[in-house]
Motif scaffolding. Structure first.
Motif, PDB file in Angstrom:
ATOM      1  N   GLY A 333       0.789  -1.240   0.000  1.00 34.31           N
ATOM      2  CA  GLY A 333       0.000   0.000   0.000  1.00 34.31           C
ATOM      3  C   GLY A 333       0.809   1.271   0.000  1.00 34.31           C
ATOM      4  O   GLY A 333       0.268   2.361   0.152  1.00 34.31           O
ATOM      5  N   LYS A 334       2.139   1.153  -0.154  1.00 36.85           N
ATOM      6  CA  LYS A 334       3.007   2.337  -0.093  1.00 36.85           C
ATOM      7  C   LYS A 334       3.644   2.645  -1.443  1.00 36.85           C
ATOM      8  O   LYS A 334       4.763   3.164  -1.498  1.00 36.85           O
ATOM      9  N   PHE A 335       2.966   2.289  -2.530  1.00 39.84           N
ATOM     10  CA  PHE A 335       3.484   2.593  -3.865  1.00 39.84           C
ATOM     11  C   PHE A 335       2.533   3.558  -4.574  1.00 39.84           C
ATOM     12  O   PHE A 335       1.317   3.357  -4.579  1.00 39.84           O
ATOM     13  N   LYS A 336       3.089   4.646  -5.155  1.00 35.91           N
ATOM     14  CA  LYS A 336       2.281   5.615  -5.899  1.00 35.91           C
ATOM     15  C   LYS A 336       2.967   5.918  -7.219  1.00 35.91           C
ATOM     16  O   LYS A 336       4.163   6.214  -7.246  1.00 35.91           O
ATOM     17  N   ASP A 337       2.177   5.863  -8.285  1.00 34.23           N
ATOM     18  CA  ASP A 337       2.714   6.129  -9.627  1.00 34.23           C
ATOM     19  C   ASP A 337       2.257   7.510 -10.088  1.00 34.23           C
ATOM     20  O   ASP A 337       1.192   7.672 -10.668  1.00 34.23           O
ATOM     21  N   TYR A 338       3.100   8.524  -9.789  1.00 39.32           N
ATOM     22  CA  TYR A 338       2.805   9.880 -10.229  1.00 39.32           C
ATOM     23  C   TYR A 338       3.366  10.164 -11.623  1.00 39.32           C
ATOM     24  O   TYR A 338       3.280  11.290 -12.098  1.00 39.32           O
ATOM     25  N   ILE A 339       3.939   9.152 -12.266  1.00 38.38           N
ATOM     26  CA  ILE A 339       4.369   9.320 -13.658  1.00 38.38           C
ATOM     27  C   ILE A 339       3.168   9.102 -14.581  1.00 38.38           C
ATOM     28  O   ILE A 339       2.892   9.913 -15.467  1.00 38.38           O
ATOM     29  N   ALA A 340       2.438   8.012 -14.348  1.00 41.94           N
ATOM     30  CA  ALA A 340       1.248   7.741 -15.162  1.00 41.94           C
ATOM     31  C   ALA A 340       0.164   8.780 -14.908  1.00 41.94           C
ATOM     32  O   ALA A 340      -0.493   9.244 -15.838  1.00 41.94           O
ATOM     33  N   ILE A 341      -0.027   9.165 -13.643  1.00 43.85           N
ATOM     34  CA  ILE A 341      -1.008  10.194 -13.291  1.00 43.85           C
ATOM     35  C   ILE A 341      -0.283  11.284 -12.499  1.00 43.85           C
ATOM     36  O   ILE A 341      -0.130  11.177 -11.279  1.00 43.85           O
ATOM     37  N   PRO A 342       0.212  12.342 -13.178  1.00 45.89           N
ATOM     38  CA  PRO A 342       0.961  13.393 -12.479  1.00 45.89           C
ATOM     39  C   PRO A 342       0.069  14.148 -11.493  1.00 45.89           C
ATOM     40  O   PRO A 342      -1.156  14.174 -11.621  1.00 45.89           O
ATOM     41  N   LYS A 343       0.701  14.787 -10.495  1.00 45.65           N
ATOM     42  CA  LYS A 343      -0.031  15.650  -9.582  1.00 45.65           C
ATOM     43  C   LYS A 343      -0.502  16.893 -10.339  1.00 45.65           C
ATOM     44  O   LYS A 343      -0.041  17.192 -11.435  1.00 45.65           O
ATOM     45  N   THR A 344      -1.410  17.643  -9.720  1.00 43.07           N
ATOM     46  CA  THR A 344      -1.968  18.821 -10.386  1.00 43.07           C
ATOM     47  C   THR A 344      -0.903  19.868 -10.691  1.00 43.07           C
ATOM     48  O   THR A 344      -1.066  20.671 -11.602  1.00 43.07           O
ATOM     49  N   ASN A 345       0.185  19.884  -9.928  1.00 45.50           N
ATOM     50  CA  ASN A 345       1.228  20.884 -10.188  1.00 45.50           C
ATOM     51  C   ASN A 345       2.289  20.375 -11.160  1.00 45.50           C
ATOM     52  O   ASN A 345       3.342  20.986 -11.313  1.00 45.50           O
ATOM     53  N   GLY A 346       2.029  19.246 -11.829  1.00 43.27           N
ATOM     54  CA  GLY A 346       2.958  18.735 -12.837  1.00 43.27           C
ATOM     55  C   GLY A 346       3.995  17.770 -12.314  1.00 43.27           C
ATOM     56  O   GLY A 346       4.772  17.206 -13.089  1.00 43.27           O
ATOM     57  N   TYR A 347       4.019  17.546 -10.993  1.00 44.39           N
ATOM     58  CA  TYR A 347       5.025  16.675 -10.383  1.00 44.39           C
ATOM     59  C   TYR A 347       4.874  15.235 -10.886  1.00 44.39           C
ATOM     60  O   TYR A 347       3.768  14.687 -10.930  1.00 44.39           O
ATOM     61  N   GLN A 348       6.009  14.640 -11.279  1.00 42.75           N
ATOM     62  CA  GLN A 348       6.024  13.241 -11.723  1.00 42.75           C
ATOM     63  C   GLN A 348       7.168  12.488 -11.044  1.00 42.75           C
ATOM     64  O   GLN A 348       8.315  12.961 -11.052  1.00 42.75           O
ATOM     65  N   SER A 349       6.869  11.364 -10.468  1.00 39.08           N
ATOM     66  CA  SER A 349       7.855  10.469  -9.854  1.00 39.08           C
ATOM     67  C   SER A 349       7.161   9.168  -9.499  1.00 39.08           C
ATOM     68  O   SER A 349       5.934   9.121  -9.393  1.00 39.08           O
ATOM     69  N   LEU A 350       7.961   8.127  -9.316  1.00 40.04           N
ATOM     70  CA  LEU A 350       7.462   6.904  -8.702  1.00 40.04           C
ATOM     71  C   LEU A 350       7.826   6.958  -7.220  1.00 40.04           C
ATOM     72  O   LEU A 350       8.972   7.260  -6.878  1.00 40.04           O
ATOM     73  N   HIS A 351       6.865   6.708  -6.345  1.00 42.70           N
ATOM     74  CA  HIS A 351       7.122   6.685  -4.909  1.00 42.70           C
ATOM     75  C   HIS A 351       6.950   5.262  -4.401  1.00 42.70           C
ATOM     76  O   HIS A 351       5.940   4.621  -4.689  1.00 42.70           O
ATOM     77  N   THR A 352       7.902   4.775  -3.659  1.00 45.12           N
ATOM     78  CA  THR A 352       7.751   3.458  -3.046  1.00 45.12           C
ATOM     79  C   THR A 352       8.452   3.461  -1.698  1.00 45.12           C
ATOM     80  O   THR A 352       9.463   4.159  -1.519  1.00 45.12           O
ATOM     81  N   THR A 353       7.908   2.759  -0.743  1.00 42.07           N
ATOM     82  CA  THR A 353       8.525   2.630   0.578  1.00 42.07           C
ATOM     83  C   THR A 353       8.939   1.175   0.770  1.00 42.07           C
ATOM     84  O   THR A 353       8.117   0.260   0.608  1.00 42.07           O
ATOM     85  N   LEU A 354      10.230   0.987   1.098  1.00 46.93           N
ATOM     86  CA  LEU A 354      10.800  -0.356   1.229  1.00 46.93           C
ATOM     87  C   LEU A 354      11.263  -0.595   2.662  1.00 46.93           C
ATOM     88  O   LEU A 354      11.539   0.355   3.404  1.00 46.93           O
ATOM     89  N   ILE A 355      11.356  -1.866   3.022  1.00 54.91           N
ATOM     90  CA  ILE A 355      11.907  -2.230   4.330  1.00 54.91           C
ATOM     91  C   ILE A 355      13.416  -2.399   4.166  1.00 54.91           C
ATOM     92  O   ILE A 355      13.894  -3.359   3.575  1.00 54.91           O
ATOM     93  N   GLY A 356      14.154  -1.411   4.682  1.00 54.77           N
ATOM     94  CA  GLY A 356      15.607  -1.408   4.518  1.00 54.77           C
ATOM     95  C   GLY A 356      16.318  -2.240   5.579  1.00 54.77           C
ATOM     96  O   GLY A 356      15.671  -3.015   6.305  1.00 54.77           O
ATOM     97  N   PRO A 357      17.627  -2.078   5.692  1.00 57.29           N
ATOM     98  CA  PRO A 357      18.391  -2.796   6.719  1.00 57.29           C
ATOM     99  C   PRO A 357      17.865  -2.471   8.118  1.00 57.29           C
ATOM    100  O   PRO A 357      17.401  -1.357   8.367  1.00 57.29           O
ATOM    101  N   TYR A 358      17.938  -3.425   9.012  1.00 58.14           N
ATOM    102  CA  TYR A 358      17.499  -3.295  10.402  1.00 58.14           C
ATOM    103  C   TYR A 358      15.985  -3.035  10.511  1.00 58.14           C
ATOM    104  O   TYR A 358      15.505  -2.520  11.516  1.00 58.14           O
ATOM    105  N   GLY A 359      15.232  -3.365   9.452  1.00 60.78           N
ATOM    106  CA  GLY A 359      13.774  -3.221   9.491  1.00 60.78           C
ATOM    107  C   GLY A 359      13.274  -1.794   9.413  1.00 60.78           C
ATOM    108  O   GLY A 359      12.121  -1.518   9.757  1.00 60.78           O
TER     109      GLY A 359
END
Length: 758
Positions: A333-359
């Motif tokens: 539930g922590k993935f957002k595709d702002y490339i396919a659907i940009p924000k209203t201000n034109g912002y585009q990126s892929l956002h994802t949250t991962l479990i890194g080292p040490y949790g």
């Protein structure tokens, strides 16, 4: 709200004499107080060397010459003006121009930045600027200047009118707001010398208005810096505490950050993806909001650091995403595709949250170089005036549509405070993305309804909306939209907006369009009501309500109304207070008496004004309050509400009593008229034994009393064998209702019958 908050004061010696010198090659201003005693010289130096170095990277020699001319004029006009810090005032326009140069704005915008305070502070006329620097530069400077000293009813009204002037100038030329934002940024950077109360006021205004505008235009770096600067002045202790905690966390988490950076770079290299990878620290205000919203301590905010991956092209963004998901486990539930659907201000990126080292949760942003440029500089990265002959980008189209909506709202809004309210709503940063039946994406503020969607397509579609289908399911127009909804609006040429619609629209465009319709559709009713209210207020001041022509002329000359009918209409819809207008008329009479033969009423006539008569059929200019639902026979009082006209409550309504304490001046005497040939809504509550046929018996009794049922709602009573039934019914009067309630009490199984209030 100050449209050109310069944070300066004009500082002169007792004699008011200054001398200055200008060196053309270096652009150094040397400001000396020639009348000060020896050893007490006030010396300030401001240089345009840095500015010209920045501009020379993209402006021509001819353009640089125009910039120097604007600088010389500004220098001359501000000579003798000193900032609170003691610096010569010219240092401020130079700093604003340098910020604009970082965005690579054109020569006209740079000139406007250098000249942005000469009209307001030094009284330079727009005509002189047109003659010297051309109409576009003069128009920008005019848009950045506060209004001349008009007599406003309140400071809030003056602030709102100044803000409206700036936004409308911005709608015509987006460079106006870019220069204004640069002006505000420099003022926020140098706010430390101001008194605490002024620092808080300017910071609150920055957070409420300028931060959302920067976000709406996609100026992310500016947005982040303004947020943190405003936060530091609004809550200095919290800012210092949080800053100290983040510095300590840097050292503690350095090992984790380095390990993540190393792992990600190696994984991307192995996948053959060329990318820049770097860590980024979240803003202090962003951390503070997260702690506040989620009730966390600082130690619980694990994702203080995030990482950014910048790749060469669109395809590699998704390749990089897959590589990262293979390296670390993604959080559901922590993935957002702002490339396919940009924000209203034109912002585009892929956002994802991962479990890194040490949790530890770690947030990644993945984008291309072009997306990164837009994310940092927004509309300034390729603003509307740079490529006039070429096709507009998506960001430019969205910005253009938003600016156009400001003009639409302005046309439908006569009041500056209302205009500011609408625009602030549309600046709300959260967005929801929905689709038309033809798969076009529409972005709306979070909480927007299907009716907001209808108005976003076209005002006529909103005005004529009768129903909607969301994802092919019929739902009410008030239904709140969710991301991904497919929305279809069903219209009818006979449909018209109602005052009730205002309670569930979210966008400024919808709200202003509905209010505009309600104002114009019932103009005659509102005018007549306003005339009646003003007459009542004049009688209360012992004045004859029949105003002579000379007094009408004086009154209109001193107000913004073009005619008495317009003045009456403003009073009828609540935009003006009848008591204040009457008081102003009394002042005019007293100023010109005794030479003017204006008839005043005797004390007995004017002892108590006649109440406004209510018939219940006046239309939207008079509304019966939904909280207490007054009916003929009830004691009633009237409240004048802005843009809603007169709202009638029962005199024992608890809600009305609270409002009366807050705004006593907005309440007037009202009374029921004779021969009311209509029915009125009211509510009753019946508690009855839970048995077959109970509802039918009550409904039959209501029918026998010649009363219509418009709504029924049932719920369980306090015990299992009782049922609580709520009816909304239509009665002729209080006596009609009392007769019905007596009949219902005599029915078998009825425990209690009451009239519902609130």
């Amino acid at each position: 709200m100050h449209i050109s908050e310069d944070m300066s004061s004009l500082s002169t010696n007792p004699a008011g004499r200054f001398s200055g010198s200008y060196q053309d090659k270096t652009g150094i201003l040397d400001l000396r107080d020639s009348s000060a005693p020896s050893g007490n010289l006030q010396v300030g130096v401001a240089s345009i060397t840095t500015l010209t170095e920045k501009l020379s990277t993209y402006l021509s020699a001819q353009d640089l010459k125009l910039v120097r001319e604007a600088y010389r004029f500004s220098d001359e006009m501000h000579l003798g003006q000193v900032r609170k810090s003691g610096e010569p005032y010219i240092s401020h326009p130079i700093a604003v121009a340098e910020i604009c140069a970082e965005w690579k704005l054109d020569v006209q915008a740079i000139m406007a930045a250098l000249l942005h305070d000469v009209m307001e502070d030094q009284g330079v006329k727009k005509e002189e600027l047109i003659e010297r620097f051309g109409a576009p530069v003069a128009a920008m400077v005019d848009g950045l200047s506060k209004l001349e000293k008009i007599e406003f009813q309140s400071q809030i009204e003056a602030q709102a009118e100044n803000f409206r002037k700036m936004l409308l100038a911005m709608a015509r030329d987006v460079r106006v707001i870019l220069v204004k934002l640069a002006d505000r940024l420099h003022n926020m950077r140098t706010l430390g010398v101001m008194l605490p109360a002024k620092k808080r006021r300017i910071s609150r205004e920055t957070m409420d208005v300028y931060v959302p505008i920067a976000h709406r235009l996609g100026l992310n770096n500016l947005f982040r810096e303004l947020q943190d600067l405003a936060f530091s002045h609004l809550f200095p202790m919290r800012y210092r505490t949080l800053s100290k905690a983040v510095r300590a966390a840097r050292g503690n988490r350095r090992e984790v950050v380095n390990k993540i950076l190393s792992s990600v770079k190696d994984a991307l290299n192995d996948a053959g993806i060329e990318a820049e990878v770097y860590g980024r620290e979240k803003t202090l205000y962003g951390i503070y909001r997260k702690m506040l919203d989620k009730h966390l301590s600082f130690s619980q905010v694990l994702d203080v650091y995030g990482f950014r991956v910048v790749v060469e092209n669109f395809r590699e963004s998704y390749y990089a995403l897959g590589t990262l998901h293979a390296l670390f486990k993604p959080m559901p539930g922590k993935f957002k595709d702002y490339i396919a659907i940009p924000k209203t201000n034109g912002y585009q990126s892929l956002h994802t949250t991962l479990i890194g080292p040490y949790g530890t949760p770690v947030e990644f942003q993945i984008r291309t170089r072009e997306m990164h440029r837009v994310a940092e500089s927004g509309v300034a990265a390729h603003w509307l005036y740079k490529n006039e002959g070429s096709n507009l980008t998506d960001l430019q189209q969205r910005t253009h549509a938003w600016l156009q909506s400001l003009l639409d709202i302005q046309k439908q809004t006569g009041d500056s405070a209302e205009f500011l309210e609408h625009v602030k709503v549309d600046l709300f940063p959260g967005s929801v993305y929905v689709f038309t039946p033809k798969s076009k994406i529409v972005a709306l503020p979070r909480g927007a309804t299907a009716l907001d969607f209808a108005y976003s397509i076209h005002t006529d579609i909103g005005d004529q909306a009768i129903a909607t289908r969301i994802n092919n399911e019929p739902v009410p127009l008030r239904s709140e939209l969710k991301n991904g909804d497919i929305v279809e609006i069903i219209t009818s040429p006979n449909s018209r907006p109602t005052a009730n619609w205002l309670s569930y629209v979210r966008t400024g465009k919808a709200r202003s369009a509905i209010r505009h319709f309600l104002r114009t559709a019932n103009l005659n009713e509102s005018t007549e009501l306003g005339k009646q209210l003003l007459a009542q207020a004049l009688v209360a001041l012992q004045l004859n309500p029949e105003l002579p022509d000379f007094l009408v002329d004086k009154l209109l000359n001193e107000s913004t109304a073009k005619s008495m009918d317009e003045l009456y209409t403003d009073i009828g819809v609540g935009k003006r207070m009848a008591a204040l207008v009457a008081r102003h008329i009394l002042d005019l009479v007293q100023d010109d008496s005794p030479s003017i033969p204006f008839q005043q009423l005797g004390e007995r006539q004017a002892h108590r004004p006649a109440p406004v008569i209510i018939y219940g059929s006046e239309g939207v200019s008079v509304q019966l309050a939904a909280c207490c639902m007054p009916i003929p026979g009830d004691g009633i009082i009237g409240q004048l509400k802005r843009d809603q006209g007169l709202v009638v409550h029962t005199d024992d309504c608890k809600h009305a009593k609270r409002l009366l304490i807050k705004e006593p001046d907005r309440w007037i005497d009202v009374t029921w008229g004779e021969d009311l040939n209509r029915r009125f809504d009211t509510r009753i509550s019946v508690i009855i034994t839970n048995e077959r046929g109970a509802l039918a018996r009550i409904a039959a009794e209501i029918g026998e009393a010649d009363i219509n049922i418009s709504h029924v709602n049932m719920e369980d009573g306090d015990s299992n064998d009782m049922t609580h039934i709520h009816f909304t019914i239509q009665v002729e009067s209080r006596n009609h209702l009392a007769k019905l309630m007596r009949s219902i009490r005599h029915l078998n199984g009825v425990s209690r019958v009451t009239r519902e209030r609130g």
